[in-house]
Write an enzyme that holds these catalytic residues in place. Structure first.
Site, mmCIF file in Angstrom:
data_model
loop_
_atom_site.group_PDB
_atom_site.id
_atom_site.type_symbol
_atom_site.label_atom_id
_atom_site.label_comp_id
_atom_site.label_asym_id
_atom_site.label_seq_id
_atom_site.Cartn_x
_atom_site.Cartn_y
_atom_site.Cartn_z
ATOM 1 N N ALA A 255 0.853 -1.179 0.000
ATOM 2 C CA ALA A 255 0.000 0.000 0.000
ATOM 3 C C ALA A 255 0.887 1.226 0.000
ATOM 4 O O ALA A 255 2.100 1.122 0.171
ATOM 5 C CB ALA A 255 -0.886 0.014 1.242
ATOM 6 N N MET A 256 0.246 2.394 -0.175
ATOM 7 C CA MET A 256 1.012 3.635 -0.268
ATOM 8 C C MET A 256 0.268 4.780 0.408
ATOM 9 O O MET A 256 -0.928 4.967 0.195
ATOM 10 C CB MET A 256 1.262 3.935 -1.749
ATOM 11 C CG MET A 256 1.990 5.221 -2.010
ATOM 12 S SD MET A 256 3.708 5.191 -1.374
ATOM 13 C CE MET A 256 3.904 6.912 -0.935
ATOM 14 N N GLU A 257 1.038 5.551 1.179
ATOM 15 C CA GLU A 257 0.464 6.552 2.092
ATOM 16 C C GLU A 257 0.228 7.922 1.455
ATOM 17 O O GLU A 257 0.271 8.931 2.168
ATOM 18 C CB GLU A 257 1.408 6.708 3.285
ATOM 19 C CG GLU A 257 2.756 7.394 2.978
ATOM 20 C CD GLU A 257 3.910 6.447 2.723
ATOM 21 O OE1 GLU A 257 3.666 5.282 2.329
ATOM 22 O OE2 GLU A 257 5.072 6.865 2.915
ATOM 23 N N HIS A 290 -0.778 1.360 9.405
ATOM 24 C CA HIS A 290 0.557 1.824 8.993
ATOM 25 C C HIS A 290 0.443 3.011 8.037
ATOM 26 O O HIS A 290 1.069 4.058 8.244
ATOM 27 C CB HIS A 290 1.304 0.655 8.332
ATOM 28 C CG HIS A 290 2.679 0.998 7.851
ATOM 29 N ND1 HIS A 290 3.814 0.717 8.559
ATOM 30 C CD2 HIS A 290 3.097 1.621 6.719
ATOM 31 C CE1 HIS A 290 4.873 1.144 7.890
ATOM 32 N NE2 HIS A 290 4.459 1.700 6.757
ATOM 33 N N GLU A 291 -0.351 2.850 7.002
ATOM 34 C CA GLU A 291 -0.459 3.931 6.002
ATOM 35 C C GLU A 291 -1.091 5.164 6.635
ATOM 36 O O GLU A 291 -0.691 6.277 6.355
ATOM 37 C CB GLU A 291 -1.256 3.480 4.778
ATOM 38 C CG GLU A 291 -0.739 2.211 4.094
ATOM 39 C CD GLU A 291 0.745 2.208 3.795
ATOM 40 O OE1 GLU A 291 1.330 3.294 3.624
ATOM 41 O OE2 GLU A 291 1.335 1.115 3.740
ATOM 42 N N HIS A 294 1.380 7.114 8.688
ATOM 43 C CA HIS A 294 2.333 7.891 7.890
ATOM 44 C C HIS A 294 1.880 9.343 7.737
ATOM 45 O O HIS A 294 2.693 10.201 7.406
ATOM 46 C CB HIS A 294 2.464 7.283 6.494
ATOM 47 C CG HIS A 294 3.583 6.293 6.336
ATOM 48 N ND1 HIS A 294 4.852 6.524 6.808
ATOM 49 C CD2 HIS A 294 3.632 5.082 5.709
ATOM 50 C CE1 HIS A 294 5.629 5.488 6.497
ATOM 51 N NE2 HIS A 294 4.911 4.600 5.831
ATOM 52 N N GLU A 313 9.919 5.020 7.812
ATOM 53 C CA GLU A 313 9.454 3.627 7.802
ATOM 54 C C GLU A 313 9.678 2.914 9.133
ATOM 55 O O GLU A 313 8.798 2.214 9.630
ATOM 56 C CB GLU A 313 10.085 2.850 6.644
ATOM 57 C CG GLU A 313 9.672 3.346 5.251
ATOM 58 C CD GLU A 313 8.152 3.391 5.024
ATOM 59 O OE1 GLU A 313 7.401 2.789 5.814
ATOM 60 O OE2 GLU A 313 7.720 4.047 4.054
HETATM 61 N N1 B3K Z 1 5.909 3.884 1.525
HETATM 62 C C1 B3K Z 1 5.368 2.783 0.781
HETATM 63 C C2 B3K Z 1 6.380 1.941 0.106
HETATM 64 C C3 B3K Z 1 6.857 2.479 -1.188
HETATM 65 C C4 B3K Z 1 7.733 1.475 -1.886
HETATM 66 C C5 B3K Z 1 8.344 2.002 -3.106
HETATM 67 N N2 B3K Z 1 9.086 0.996 -3.814
HETATM 68 C C6 B3K Z 1 4.505 1.925 1.639
HETATM 69 C C7 B3K Z 1 4.784 1.970 3.090
HETATM 70 O O1 B3K Z 1 5.841 1.665 3.571
HETATM 71 O O2 B3K Z 1 3.922 2.366 3.804
HETATM 72 ZN ZN ZN Z 2 5.558 2.676 5.386
#
Ligand code: B3K
Ligand code: ZN
Length: 856
Positions: A255-257, A290-291, A294, A313
């Protein structure tokens, strides 16, 4: 040519970017992106260097005028505008480019997933969208217009105007480009609301494909719990009017924040009792948290450069682990975190890919989203908290948010808030961030009995082996939590943290009645390998009586590993103490089923191999497999009645709930089933399959059936029922190579890869099959090299399509040098075949080069 980027070369960006305005005209093969960027020079005379990759540039203007082409210089992935072409005061750079989302199989930048336009910009994906200073320390508010016939058009921030065909979004919080997101498609929302701690009303949505709405509810509940928890525990409030989550099927990671618009792999959103296991539910809750977390640790305070990745992270993993411990069981969470850390991070730290949590060089940053940056990054924060205490930790975090809100920071900034808030000098502690490798801590005991009572002397010493590029490892401060258990099982001394800050240290415990058993590294107080010679009786005492749940579990683990190592070495009957101790433990297993399930689970084969390798023994995967199988069978035979009782007692009839209680009972029941299958040949597993009421039971039964080669009928039924459900079919592709007997697993994987529904361009499907096989230790490391070859063939095929996922999966080879000459030869050939590809991606090239370098 790959260039190595160095932390030491960091230079601040010489311009301020005061606002970013974007307009997207979406079309699958020709999306037009107009960008207006308001700049102001911070350093007089500086050239403006922008990043861009694969862009068709249609126009470029500065304050509305085209610059002299002689003032522009394009190279590989940059555009340099000479200072001479730039006005002295503030100016606006306007560009128009065209990009091709449909052909974007790398899933980086703007791409199409099953007809949905979506983006992935971290780490350097934004440069595939438009010319931009694509670096985390350049932050700006964004205004985004999206023109498209798609019904749902989303971006970061708050909606300004949403009309059919055109939407406008405004994100007032300055952010780096990696947090940009756009989604457009036919989606349906599960809506909800949240009132923040200061009474602001936030609209929440989980967006999914039509038809998936019934499976979005759990994710929404997890989001609300996360928002509340972050207010209560960290005092962090959400800061926009809306929070959107979107599920897409094609995604390189979990996933991505992105600010206000988190994009998720659909496997981490969609769940119903019928399609998701307890583990899936737990994972969804943790990743949603988690997301969301962030938003403060990552978005409001971001990283100055990508070397600082663990700043966001490590801290966010630490926070999501705290959250899960609060929602579920702290003991189980800690043990599971340690299991993952050892399986992934210790393995990484011991091999050719070892790097510190804050690396100081890389070729491809996407290769550094690793267990070391994430999980060890979190462990380092756990140690810091332990060293300064809970109150000081909270004070330091308050100061961090106060001092650095809106900034792009470094690990030095992070440590400085702890120093300022606590007065503690963290110079030596900082080595945890800069030095790779897992320290080995040796604990020695001396017992001295006098009339006044006994004195126990504990000597701790530390040593860290060399890692690539870092031959010398000075001592670092290591918190070792110790407790003393008396012979009657009572605690003689409560937990005390010994701070080992030199190569060796000594501590004395006086006035003890009788010699205690030392319960060391309680709570896994530091990410180290502990060498502590405990005899079987002492271990059994700890397994029976330790008040620290991690140490209690670890005692059982130690007994199991000793038995497994001895059996691997030819002592077929080793393990009497272990089997006996488990017998005592089983009597009371129902008191905490989730914990008991962890105690019953034997260590994975890869961990046994690591252990042997640590002791200077070349691991033999077939012998390890045989040893583990035989110990499991002997354990089952010795405790058949108790296991059968547990299996019956832990039945969870009635409506399914993914909560910690019922899922713990199912976990224990399925551990019992797995052992009992070795005696009944799969009869219980078949019966469970036939009447399973949820996916957890179904997958537990299926894995057991596949293991004894009785899975055909169940697999056919699964396929008939779930052919249309991608996430369930991913499980179908994973369980077979993972659970099949090693001698058959490569053939099983090959047959699956020939199926038309092996949609290998979808990262979930690819990972299910390939990582399913690499998780089968003796199959992947087959003596004839067939496991290596099969995996290498597929990585070679995937690399031109999706470099990120390929490079990530190459790390399956990270232990290749520890095996025998024949296996090393096969692995080297497989890796060399990948390395020799004519147009190998930068991602995979860096990985295979590092891996091959280890072979000498
Ligand atoms: N920040 C993203 C991960 C991005 C990965 C790029 N290759 C998800 C996370 O750690 O929440
Ligand atoms: Zn993360």
């Amino acid at each position: 040519m790959a260039t190595t980027r160095l932390l030491a070369n960091y230079q601040p960006f010489p311009f301020a970017l005061t606002e970013t305005r974007l307009r997207f005209d979406l079309a699958p093969v020709a999306t037009r992106v107009e960008a207006e960027l308001d700049f102001r020079a911070l350093v007089p005379g500086a050239d403006l260097v922008l990043d861009g990759a694969g862009l068709r540039t249609l126009s470029l203007r500065i304050d509305g005028a085209e610059p002299d082409p002689a003032m522009l210089h394009m190279s590989d992935e940059t555009l340099t505008i000479s200072a001479a072409a730039l006005p002295e005061g503030p100016f606006t750079l306007s560009t128009v480019v065209e990009i091709d989302p449909e052909r974007n199989t790398a899933l980086e930048g703007l791409y199409l997933s099953g007809g949905i336009f979506c983006t992935q910009c971290e780490a350097e994906g934004f440069r595939h969208i438009t010319w931009y200073p694509d670096r985390p320390d350049v932050m700006a508010p964004f205004r985004v217009q999206i023109a498209s016939s798609m019904p749902v058009l989303l971006s970061n921030g708050n909606p300004v105007a949403v009309e059919p065909g055109l939407a406008e979004w405004h994100d007032p919080w300055p952010k780096p480009a990696y947090l940009f997101a756009l989604v457009a498609g036919e989606l349906e929302a599960l809506p909800d609301r949240f009132t923040t701690m200061t009474g602001r009303d936030v609209a929440l949505n989980v967006w999914v494909r039509p038809g998936d709405l019934p499976r979005a509810g759990f994710a929404m509940e997890a989001l609300k719990k996360s928002m509340l928890w972050d207010e209560r525990v960290y005092g962090r409030e959400y800061d926009l009017d809306v929070f959107n989550i979107v599920a897409v099927d094609d995604f390189n990671m979990g996933a991505m924040e992105n600010k206000g618009l988190n994009i998720f792999n659909s496997k981490l959103v969609l769940a119903s009792p019928d399609t998701a296991t307890d583990t899936d539910y737990e994972r969804i809750e943790a990743v949603i948290a988690h997301e969301y977390f962030h938003n403060w640790t990552g978005n409001r305070i971001t990283c100055r450069d990508w070397f600082q990745l663990c700043l966001k992270e490590g801290l966010t993993v630490f926070r999501d682990q705290q959250f899960t411990s609060d929602m579920r069981s702290a003991a189980v969470q800690r043990i599971e975190d340690v299991v993952t850390l050892r399986a992934r991070q210790f393995r990484e730290d011991a091999g050719p890919l070892a790097h510190p949590p804050r690396p100081d060089r890389y070729e491809e940053i996407n290769n550094f989203y690793t267990a070391t940056v994430y999980e060890k990054g979190a462990e380092v924060i756990g140690m810091l908290k332990r060293l300064v205490g809970d109150g000081n930790y909270r004070a330091a975090l308050d100061l961090y948010f106060d001092r650095h809100d809106g900034q792009a920071c470094t690990i030095e900034d992070w440590l400085k808030v702890f120093e300022d808030a606590t007065g503690r000098d963290l110079t030596q502690f900082a080595r945890w961030y800069t030095d790779a490798g897992t320290p080995e801590v040796t604990l020695r005991e001396a017992w001295d009995e006098t009339e006044a009572g006994g004195t126990l002397t504990i000597t701790l010493s530390q040593d860290t082996r060399a890692t690539p590029g870092q031959p010398d490892k000075p001592a670092r401060v290591i918190p070792v939590a110790i407790g003393l258990i008396g012979p009657n099982g009572c605690e003689q001394r409560p937990t005390e943290v010994l701070e080992l800050d030199a190569p060796t240290g000594t501590w004395q415990f006086e006035g003890l009645g009788a010699r205690p058993v030392v319960s060391a590294l309680r709570g896994f107080s530091a990410p180290v390998v502990l060498r502590h010679d405990l005899d079987e009786t002492a271990r059994a005492t700890l397994l029976a009586h330790d008040t620290d749940p991690f140490a209690r579990w670890e005692a059982g683990r130690g007994l199991a590993l000793d038995a497994l190592m001895a059996r691997t070495g030819g002592d077929a009957d080793a393990g009497t103490a272990y089997i006996g101790a488990i017998g005592g433990f089983l009597a009371d297993a129902g008191a905490d089923p989730a914990f008991a399930a962890l105690v019953l689970r034997l260590p994975p084969e890869d961990e046994i191999a690591t252990r042997l390798h640590d002791r200077g023994i070349v691991p033999d995967p077939d012998a390890i497999h045989a040893a583990r199988e035989s110990l499991a069978s002997d354990l089952a035979r010795a405790h058949e009645a108790a296991l059968a009782d547990i299996y019956a007692a832990m039945d969870e009839p009635g409506p399914y709930s993914p909560d910690a209680g019922p899922s713990g009972r199912r976990a224990l029941r399925l551990e019992a089933l797995s052992l009992l299958t070795r005696l009944d040949g799969g009869d219980r597993a078949q019966a469970l399959w036939d009447q399973a009421g949820n996916m957890t039971e179904r997958m537990g039964a299926l894995a057991a059936l596949v293991r004894v080669d009785r899975g055909a009928e169940a697999l056919a039924q699964m396929e008939a029922r779930f052919a249309d459900n991608r996430l369930v079919m991913d499980k179908f592709f994973a369980v077979q190579p993972m659970a099949a007997a090693p001698a058959r697993a490569v053939a099983v994987a090959r047959a699956l890869s020939d199926r038309p529904d092996f949609d290998w361009k979808n990262p979930n499907r690819f990972r299910s099959l390939i990582a399913g096989l690499t998780a089968n230790h003796a199959a992947f490391h087959a003596a004839d090299g067939s496991g290596y070859d099969f995996v290498a063939d597929w990585l070679i095929r995937l690399d031109p399509v999706n470099p990120q996922t390929t490079a990530r999966m190459v790390s399956a080879f990270e232990t290749w040098t520890r095996y025998d000459d024949a296996r090393r030869g096969h692995a080297r050939t497989a890796l060399q075949r990948i390395a020799d590809l004519p147009r190998l991606s930068r991602n995979t090239s860096e990985m295979v080069t590092r891996l091959l370098a280890a072979g000498g």
